[in-house]
Design a protein around this motif. Structure first.
Motif, PDB file in Angstrom:
ATOM      1  N   PHE A 191     -21.265  21.397 -39.705  1.00 53.87           N
ATOM      2  CA  PHE A 191     -21.634  22.275 -38.606  1.00 53.87           C
ATOM      3  C   PHE A 191     -22.666  21.604 -37.706  1.00 53.87           C
ATOM      4  O   PHE A 191     -23.290  20.628 -38.072  1.00 53.87           O
ATOM      5  CB  PHE A 191     -22.202  23.593 -39.146  1.00 53.87           C
ATOM      6  CG  PHE A 191     -21.275  24.290 -40.105  1.00 53.87           C
ATOM      7  CD1 PHE A 191     -20.168  24.974 -39.646  1.00 53.87           C
ATOM      8  CD2 PHE A 191     -21.497  24.235 -41.465  1.00 53.87           C
ATOM      9  CE1 PHE A 191     -19.302  25.604 -40.521  1.00 53.87           C
ATOM     10  CE2 PHE A 191     -20.647  24.864 -42.352  1.00 53.87           C
ATOM     11  CZ  PHE A 191     -19.545  25.548 -41.881  1.00 53.87           C
TER      12      PHE A 191
ATOM     13  N   LEU B  73     -28.020  26.847 -41.961  1.00 53.73           N
ATOM     14  CA  LEU B  73     -28.890  28.005 -41.688  1.00 53.73           C
ATOM     15  C   LEU B  73     -30.096  28.107 -42.605  1.00 53.73           C
ATOM     16  O   LEU B  73     -30.676  29.174 -42.756  1.00 53.73           O
ATOM     17  CB  LEU B  73     -28.086  29.307 -41.696  1.00 53.73           C
ATOM     18  CG  LEU B  73     -26.925  29.371 -40.700  1.00 53.73           C
ATOM     19  CD1 LEU B  73     -26.235  30.716 -40.773  1.00 53.73           C
ATOM     20  CD2 LEU B  73     -27.388  29.083 -39.292  1.00 53.73           C
TER      21      LEU B  73
ATOM     22  N   THR C  57     -22.335  32.321 -45.450  1.00 52.16           N
ATOM     23  CA  THR C  57     -21.546  32.515 -44.236  1.00 52.16           C
ATOM     24  C   THR C  57     -22.298  31.813 -43.120  1.00 52.16           C
ATOM     25  O   THR C  57     -23.521  31.859 -43.070  1.00 52.16           O
ATOM     26  CB  THR C  57     -21.362  34.008 -43.895  1.00 52.16           C
ATOM     27  OG1 THR C  57     -22.651  34.597 -43.722  1.00 52.16           O
ATOM     28  CG2 THR C  57     -20.624  34.741 -44.975  1.00 52.16           C
ATOM     29  N   PHE C  58     -21.574  31.147 -42.248  1.00 50.86           N
ATOM     30  CA  PHE C  58     -22.225  30.349 -41.220  1.00 50.86           C
ATOM     31  C   PHE C  58     -21.844  30.809 -39.831  1.00 50.86           C
ATOM     32  O   PHE C  58     -20.735  31.276 -39.589  1.00 50.86           O
ATOM     33  CB  PHE C  58     -21.864  28.864 -41.393  1.00 50.86           C
ATOM     34  CG  PHE C  58     -22.228  28.341 -42.746  1.00 50.86           C
ATOM     35  CD1 PHE C  58     -23.545  28.230 -43.122  1.00 50.86           C
ATOM     36  CD2 PHE C  58     -21.255  27.986 -43.653  1.00 50.86           C
ATOM     37  CE1 PHE C  58     -23.900  27.765 -44.376  1.00 50.86           C
ATOM     38  CE2 PHE C  58     -21.579  27.520 -44.913  1.00 50.86           C
ATOM     39  CZ  PHE C  58     -22.911  27.410 -45.273  1.00 50.86           C
ATOM     40  N   HIS C  59     -22.780  30.659 -38.924  1.00 50.78           N
ATOM     41  CA  HIS C  59     -22.585  30.967 -37.516  1.00 50.78           C
ATOM     42  C   HIS C  59     -23.650  30.203 -36.742  1.00 50.78           C
ATOM     43  O   HIS C  59     -24.655  29.787 -37.318  1.00 50.78           O
ATOM     44  CB  HIS C  59     -22.696  32.480 -37.269  1.00 50.78           C
ATOM     45  CG  HIS C  59     -23.989  33.076 -37.739  1.00 50.78           C
ATOM     46  ND1 HIS C  59     -25.149  33.050 -36.988  1.00 50.78           N
ATOM     47  CD2 HIS C  59     -24.308  33.699 -38.892  1.00 50.78           C
ATOM     48  CE1 HIS C  59     -26.125  33.634 -37.664  1.00 50.78           C
ATOM     49  NE2 HIS C  59     -25.643  34.034 -38.819  1.00 50.78           N
ATOM     50  N   PRO C  60     -23.466  30.012 -35.457  1.00 49.86           N
ATOM     51  CA  PRO C  60     -24.515  29.352 -34.677  1.00 49.86           C
ATOM     52  C   PRO C  60     -25.766  30.220 -34.655  1.00 49.86           C
ATOM     53  O   PRO C  60     -25.688  31.445 -34.679  1.00 49.86           O
ATOM     54  CB  PRO C  60     -23.928  29.246 -33.267  1.00 49.86           C
ATOM     55  CG  PRO C  60     -22.498  29.601 -33.386  1.00 49.86           C
ATOM     56  CD  PRO C  60     -22.305  30.359 -34.647  1.00 49.86           C
ATOM     57  N   ILE C  61     -26.910  29.581 -34.629  1.00 54.55           N
ATOM     58  CA  ILE C  61     -28.176  30.281 -34.436  1.00 54.55           C
ATOM     59  C   ILE C  61     -28.956  29.484 -33.393  1.00 54.55           C
ATOM     60  O   ILE C  61     -29.147  28.287 -33.548  1.00 54.55           O
ATOM     61  CB  ILE C  61     -28.959  30.461 -35.750  1.00 54.55           C
ATOM     62  CG1 ILE C  61     -30.274  31.179 -35.489  1.00 54.55           C
ATOM     63  CG2 ILE C  61     -29.188  29.163 -36.458  1.00 54.55           C
ATOM     64  CD1 ILE C  61     -31.012  31.610 -36.725  1.00 54.55           C
TER      65      ILE C  61
ATOM     66  N   GLY D  66     -26.163  34.877 -41.633  1.00 53.91           N
ATOM     67  CA  GLY D  66     -25.160  35.810 -42.118  1.00 53.91           C
ATOM     68  C   GLY D  66     -25.381  37.160 -41.452  1.00 53.91           C
ATOM     69  O   GLY D  66     -25.675  37.232 -40.266  1.00 53.91           O
ATOM     70  N   SER D  67     -25.292  38.206 -42.225  1.00 52.70           N
ATOM     71  CA  SER D  67     -25.483  39.554 -41.686  1.00 52.70           C
ATOM     72  C   SER D  67     -26.860  40.117 -42.004  1.00 52.70           C
ATOM     73  O   SER D  67     -27.045  41.322 -42.114  1.00 52.70           O
ATOM     74  CB  SER D  67     -24.400  40.489 -42.258  1.00 52.70           C
ATOM     75  OG  SER D  67     -23.137  40.084 -41.817  1.00 52.70           O
TER      76      SER D  67
ATOM     77  N   PRO E 232     -17.835  40.891 -40.006  1.00 50.39           N
ATOM     78  CA  PRO E 232     -18.965  39.999 -39.720  1.00 50.39           C
ATOM     79  C   PRO E 232     -19.856  40.581 -38.616  1.00 50.39           C
ATOM     80  O   PRO E 232     -19.372  40.970 -37.557  1.00 50.39           O
ATOM     81  CB  PRO E 232     -18.292  38.703 -39.259  1.00 50.39           C
ATOM     82  CG  PRO E 232     -16.945  39.121 -38.771  1.00 50.39           C
ATOM     83  CD  PRO E 232     -16.566  40.345 -39.542  1.00 50.39           C
TER      84      PRO E 232
ATOM     85  N   ASP F 263     -23.218  39.214 -36.871  1.00 49.70           N
ATOM     86  CA  ASP F 263     -24.148  38.088 -36.788  1.00 49.70           C
ATOM     87  C   ASP F 263     -25.011  38.223 -35.544  1.00 49.70           C
ATOM     88  O   ASP F 263     -24.553  38.724 -34.517  1.00 49.70           O
ATOM     89  CB  ASP F 263     -23.395  36.757 -36.673  1.00 49.70           C
ATOM     90  CG  ASP F 263     -22.400  36.532 -37.791  1.00 49.70           C
ATOM     91  OD1 ASP F 263     -22.668  36.974 -38.914  1.00 49.70           O
ATOM     92  OD2 ASP F 263     -21.352  35.908 -37.531  1.00 49.70           O
TER      93      ASP F 263
ATOM     94  N   THR G  64     -26.664  35.658 -33.154  1.00 49.97           N
ATOM     95  CA  THR G  64     -26.714  34.227 -32.879  1.00 49.97           C
ATOM     96  C   THR G  64     -27.889  33.820 -31.997  1.00 49.97           C
ATOM     97  O   THR G  64     -28.273  32.662 -31.982  1.00 49.97           O
ATOM     98  CB  THR G  64     -25.409  33.755 -32.202  1.00 49.97           C
ATOM     99  OG1 THR G  64     -25.226  34.482 -30.999  1.00 49.97           O
ATOM    100  CG2 THR G  64     -24.216  33.970 -33.115  1.00 49.97           C
TER     101      THR G  64
END
Length: 189
Positions: A68, A88, A113-117, A134-135, A175, A177, A179
């Motif tokens: 990522f 994260l 769980t991954f997402h942009p931050i 995550g959440s 999901p 999130d 971000t």
């Protein structure tokens, strides 16, 4: 490429806060200041000397495979640089040396769980760092890297809470999130 971008960002931060000639200026919020204009009054690096920059130190944000990217704009408060890894994890480094002070894993003993931050939030009263992974929204002691137990449920809140009110379906599997960092309008606890 991600590693090189991190080196460059940290080299600039490290150089600007390691010079004895000028005091460093903090970057306490996403966008640098509460106007969010990404402006710094620091003038040690300018057009005439930018080509002379050298890496002061580097920090390897992850070990092993790096699937990522890092989108987090770091904060710098009183000589400490705060940022996130591509996985994260939140970290704190001495800005002048790159020494890691602590690292927090929001997914310890869980399936991540991954997402942009894109950034973090800092609350100066009580010295707290807030960020989402995550959440969940987490509150950490900025000096120790430990969860602030009086915030939410033992240091975090579930971002699903209240979202499904009035709906006829369970939203907990969806999901949710955050971000981008939020903004404080009152004391967060």
């Amino acid at each position: 490429m991600k590693y090189l971008a991190l080196i460059g960002a940290f080299a600039l931060f490290g150089w600007s806060c390691s010079s004895p000639e000028k005091p460093s200026e903090d970057w306490p919020t996403y966008g640098g200041n509460y106007a969010g204009n990404r402006y710094s009054k620091l003038d040690q690096i300018n057009r005439s000397n930018v080509s002379q920059l050298k890496v002061a130190w580097s920090y390897k944000a992850v070990q092993g495979e790096n699937p990522f990217e890092i989108q987090c704009q770091p904060l710098m408060i009183h000589g400490i640089l705060y940022g996130t890894t591509p996985l994260l994890k939140l970290f704190a480094l001495k800005a002048d040396t790159g020494e890691e002070l602590w690292k927090f894993d929001p997914f310890e003993n869980q399936i991540p769980t991954f997402h942009p931050i894109r950034g973090l939030m800092y609350w100066p009263e009580g010295k707290r760092i807030y960020y989402s992974a995550g959440s969940r929204l987490f509150a950490l002691d900025a000096e120790k890297g430990t969860l602030v137990s009086e915030f939410g449920e033992k240091g975090s809140i579930d971002l699903h809470e209240g979202v499904g009110d009035g709906l006829d379906r369970d939203i907990n599997a969806l999901p949710v999130d955050a971000t981008s960092p939020g903004a404080f309008i009152k004391k967060p606890w």
